[in-house]
Design an enzyme around this catalytic site. Structure first.
Site, PDB file in Angstrom:
ATOM      1  N   CYS A  89       0.860  -1.175   0.000  1.00 34.85           N
ATOM      2  CA  CYS A  89       0.000   0.000   0.000  1.00 34.85           C
ATOM      3  C   CYS A  89       0.900   1.230   0.000  1.00 34.85           C
ATOM      4  O   CYS A  89       2.056   1.171   0.427  1.00 34.85           O
ATOM      5  CB  CYS A  89      -0.908   0.033   1.242  1.00 34.85           C
ATOM      6  SG  CYS A  89      -2.205   1.278   1.065  1.00 34.85           S
ATOM      7  N   HIS A 120      -2.529   9.049   1.784  1.00 29.79           N
ATOM      8  CA  HIS A 120      -3.556   8.256   1.099  1.00 29.79           C
ATOM      9  C   HIS A 120      -2.939   6.979   0.511  1.00 29.79           C
ATOM     10  O   HIS A 120      -1.712   6.900   0.331  1.00 29.79           O
ATOM     11  CB  HIS A 120      -4.253   9.105   0.034  1.00 29.79           C
ATOM     12  CG  HIS A 120      -5.314   9.995   0.636  1.00 29.79           C
ATOM     13  ND1 HIS A 120      -6.555   9.528   1.013  1.00 29.79           N
ATOM     14  CD2 HIS A 120      -5.273  11.303   0.978  1.00 29.79           C
ATOM     15  CE1 HIS A 120      -7.255  10.518   1.535  1.00 29.79           C
ATOM     16  NE2 HIS A 120      -6.494  11.615   1.541  1.00 29.79           N
ATOM     17  N   SER A 176      -6.946  -3.517  14.352  1.00 30.43           N
ATOM     18  CA  SER A 176      -6.448  -2.959  15.611  1.00 30.43           C
ATOM     19  C   SER A 176      -7.557  -2.506  16.553  1.00 30.43           C
ATOM     20  O   SER A 176      -7.464  -2.686  17.775  1.00 30.43           O
ATOM     21  CB  SER A 176      -5.525  -1.771  15.288  1.00 30.43           C
ATOM     22  OG  SER A 176      -6.217  -0.803  14.491  1.00 30.43           O
ATOM     23  N   CYS A 184       0.005   4.157   1.572  1.00 34.57           N
ATOM     24  CA  CYS A 184      -0.320   5.121   2.641  1.00 34.57           C
ATOM     25  C   CYS A 184       0.846   5.343   3.602  1.00 34.57           C
ATOM     26  O   CYS A 184       1.001   6.407   4.184  1.00 34.57           O
ATOM     27  CB  CYS A 184      -1.554   4.684   3.410  1.00 34.57           C
ATOM     28  SG  CYS A 184      -1.410   3.081   4.205  1.00 34.57           S
ATOM     29  N   LYS A 242     -12.566  -4.633   1.842  1.00 32.96           N
ATOM     30  CA  LYS A 242     -12.038  -3.827   2.957  1.00 32.96           C
ATOM     31  C   LYS A 242     -12.918  -2.593   3.111  1.00 32.96           C
ATOM     32  O   LYS A 242     -13.050  -1.786   2.183  1.00 32.96           O
ATOM     33  CB  LYS A 242     -10.596  -3.418   2.669  1.00 32.96           C
ATOM     34  CG  LYS A 242     -10.020  -2.482   3.699  1.00 32.96           C
ATOM     35  CD  LYS A 242      -8.575  -2.265   3.422  1.00 32.96           C
ATOM     36  CE  LYS A 242      -7.968  -1.299   4.398  1.00 32.96           C
ATOM     37  NZ  LYS A 242      -6.526  -1.144   4.122  1.00 32.96           N
ATOM     38  N   ARG A 270      -3.224   3.122  12.597  1.00 37.02           N
ATOM     39  CA  ARG A 270      -2.719   4.347  11.961  1.00 37.02           C
ATOM     40  C   ARG A 270      -1.729   5.051  12.872  1.00 37.02           C
ATOM     41  O   ARG A 270      -0.751   5.636  12.421  1.00 37.02           O
ATOM     42  CB  ARG A 270      -3.884   5.260  11.567  1.00 37.02           C
ATOM     43  CG  ARG A 270      -4.726   4.636  10.447  1.00 37.02           C
ATOM     44  CD  ARG A 270      -5.922   5.472  10.073  1.00 37.02           C
ATOM     45  NE  ARG A 270      -6.688   4.810   9.003  1.00 37.02           N
ATOM     46  CZ  ARG A 270      -7.871   5.260   8.567  1.00 37.02           C
ATOM     47  NH1 ARG A 270      -8.412   6.349   9.085  1.00 37.02           N
ATOM     48  NH2 ARG A 270      -8.512   4.608   7.603  1.00 37.02           N
ATOM     49  N   LYS A 274     -12.207  -7.431   5.690  1.00 35.43           N
ATOM     50  CA  LYS A 274     -11.580  -6.620   6.749  1.00 35.43           C
ATOM     51  C   LYS A 274     -12.436  -5.394   7.025  1.00 35.43           C
ATOM     52  O   LYS A 274     -12.841  -4.710   6.074  1.00 35.43           O
ATOM     53  CB  LYS A 274     -10.203  -6.170   6.260  1.00 35.43           C
ATOM     54  CG  LYS A 274      -9.509  -5.223   7.183  1.00 35.43           C
ATOM     55  CD  LYS A 274      -8.216  -4.796   6.563  1.00 35.43           C
ATOM     56  CE  LYS A 274      -7.543  -3.760   7.413  1.00 35.43           C
ATOM     57  NZ  LYS A 274      -6.337  -3.267   6.779  1.00 35.43           N
TER      58      LYS A 274
END
Ligand code: PB1
Length: 319
Positions: free
Chosen positions: A117, A126, A271, A119, A192, A202, A245
Site C-alpha cells: 500500500c 492516502h 487494531s 499510505c 475492505k 494508523r 476486513k
C-alpha cells in the site's frame, strides 16, 4: 437436540474445523532503526521493531515446540522526512532488510506476507497517487503498487497483500510479477470497509490520511454487493487468496463470499477489534482468552482459513 451434544466427544462432531497455528498470520511493524523496540502506545504488547531486532524477537515464537509462529504480515514504518507524493521512497522501506534478515534466519519456516500500500510512503497518507485536485490517479497508483510488489518479491516476500483498495491493482500486480517471472501469490484485501476500527493501526504505522478520508476507495460499511463484486473481481484478476476486513462486524460478508469463491478466504482482526477485546477484559466484562478464542471460532465458522490477528503470540499458548 440435547442428546446429540451431551457427550464431549459427540459435541465435537458438530464442528467441521479447528484452530491451527497455520491459520494464524501475525502483523508486525518494522523500522529503519536496526535495534529498535518501541512499545506501540495504542496497542498493548505490540512493538515497532528495527529490521535486525525483529529477528531476535521472533525467534522464541518460530522455534518453540508445538504450536509455533508460521506466518507474518509485515508493515514498514518509514521516517516521515523520506515520504513523497507518489511513494517512490518505497526503495527505502525497512521491509526490504526485514525480508532479507528473516529469510536468512528462518528460511521457509516462516511465510512472509507483505502489505502492499502507498499510505505508509506518501506524504499525504492516502493509499494511492493523487491528481492535483486530490482525487485518486488510478493508473499511477496501480503502477506504483505493482512496483512495490515487485520490489518486495525481489527481496524474498512469499506473499504480496495489496490493502490499498484501488480498482485493478490485482491485475497490475499479477502482470508485473509474471513479466519478471516471480511466482509470488497475491492475497488481496478485497472486501475492505471504511471502518472506524483502524485508529490504533494508523498510530502504530503513522499512516493516517493528512486530509479527507478513504471513502473514495474503501468500501462503504453497508456495501454488501460491492464486497461480493470486489471479491469476484479480484479472483477474476488472479488473486490467489481474498480477504474481508475488519472481521467481527462483517461475519455475514465472510460467509457470503466463502459460499461463492473457490480460493482460501482471509479475515483481518483489525487494531480496533484487538483493542476492544483488551479493554473489555481490562474492565472485567470478559475473560480475554475466552473472548479471543470465541472470535477465532466465529471466523472459522464463517469460512476463513487465514486469520490475521495481533493476538497470534497469545493464541499459540492458548490453543
Ligand atoms: O489493524 C488495522 O487497523 C489494519 C489497518 C489497515 C492495514 N492494512 C489499513 C487501514 C487504514 O488505515 O485505512 C491500512 C491501509 N493500507
Amino acid at each position: 437436540m440435547h442428546n446429540s451434544y451431551k457427550h464431549p466427544t459427540a459435541r465435537q462432531w458438530h464442528s467441521d474445523h479447528s484452530l491451527r497455528d497455520t491459520n494464524l498470520v501475525y502483523p508486525i511493524f518494522v523500522t529503519n532503526t536496526p535495534d529498535e523496540k518501541t512499545l506501540i502506545a495504542s496497542m498493548p504488547v505490540n512493538f515497532r521493531y528495527g529490521y535486525e531486532r525483529v529477528v531476535e524477537e521472533l525467534k522464541p515464537l518460530v522455534n518453540r515446540e508445538g504450536n509455533r509462529l508460521r506466518s507474518l504480515m509485515i508493515f514498514g514504518v518509514l521516517e516521515r522526512e523520506l515520504k513523497d507524493p507518489e511513494g517512490n521512497c518505497m526503495t527505502s522501506s525497512p521491509v526490504i532488510k526485514t525480508l532479507q534478515n528473516l529469510k536468512k534466519e528462518f528460511k521457509d519456516k516462516l511465510l512472509l506476507c507483505v502489505d502492499i500500500c502507498l499510505c505508509g510512503y506518501t506524504d499525504h497518507g492516502h493509499c494511492g497517487v493523487l491528481n492535483s485536485d486530490g482525487t485518486i490517479n488510478l493508473e499511477q497508483s496501480n503502477q506504483q503498487l505493482a512496483q512495490m510488489a515487485l520490489l518486495y518479491a525481489r527481496h524474498g516476500a512469499d506473499v504480496v497483500a495489496p490493502s490499498d483498495m484501488m480498482d485493478g491493482r490485482v491485475h497490475a500486480i499479477k502482470s508485473l510479477l509474471a513479466q519478471y517471472s516471480f511466482k509470488v501469490p497475491v492475497l488481496s484485501y478485497s472486501a475492505k470497509f471504511k471502518s472506524c476500527l483502524y485508529g490504533p493501526f494508523r498510530d502504530a504505522a503513522d499512516s493516517a490520511p493528512s486530509f479527507g478520508d478513504r471513502a473514495a476507495y474503501q468500501l462503504p460499511i453497508y456495501g454488501r454487493d460491492l464486497a461480493i463484486r470486489a471479491a469476484l473481481r479480484d479472483v477474476q484478476e488472479g488473486a490467489d487468496f481474498v480477504m474481508v476486513k475488519p472481521g467481527l462486524p462483517y461475519l455475514d460478508i465472510i460467509r457470503e463470499i466463502k459460499n461463492i469463491v473457490r480460493v482460501p478466504l482471509a479475515v483481518y482482526q483489525v487494531s480496533g477489534e484487538y483493542m476492544m477485546l483488551h479493554q473489555a477484559a481490562a474492565s472485567g466484562a470478559v475473560d480475554l482468552k475466552s473472548a479471543v478464542l470465541e472470535t477465532m471460532e466465529s471466523f472459522l465458522r464463517a469460512g476463513c482459513t487465514i486469520i490475521i490477528t495481533y493476538f497470534t503470540p497469545q493464541l499459540l499458548d492458548w490453543m
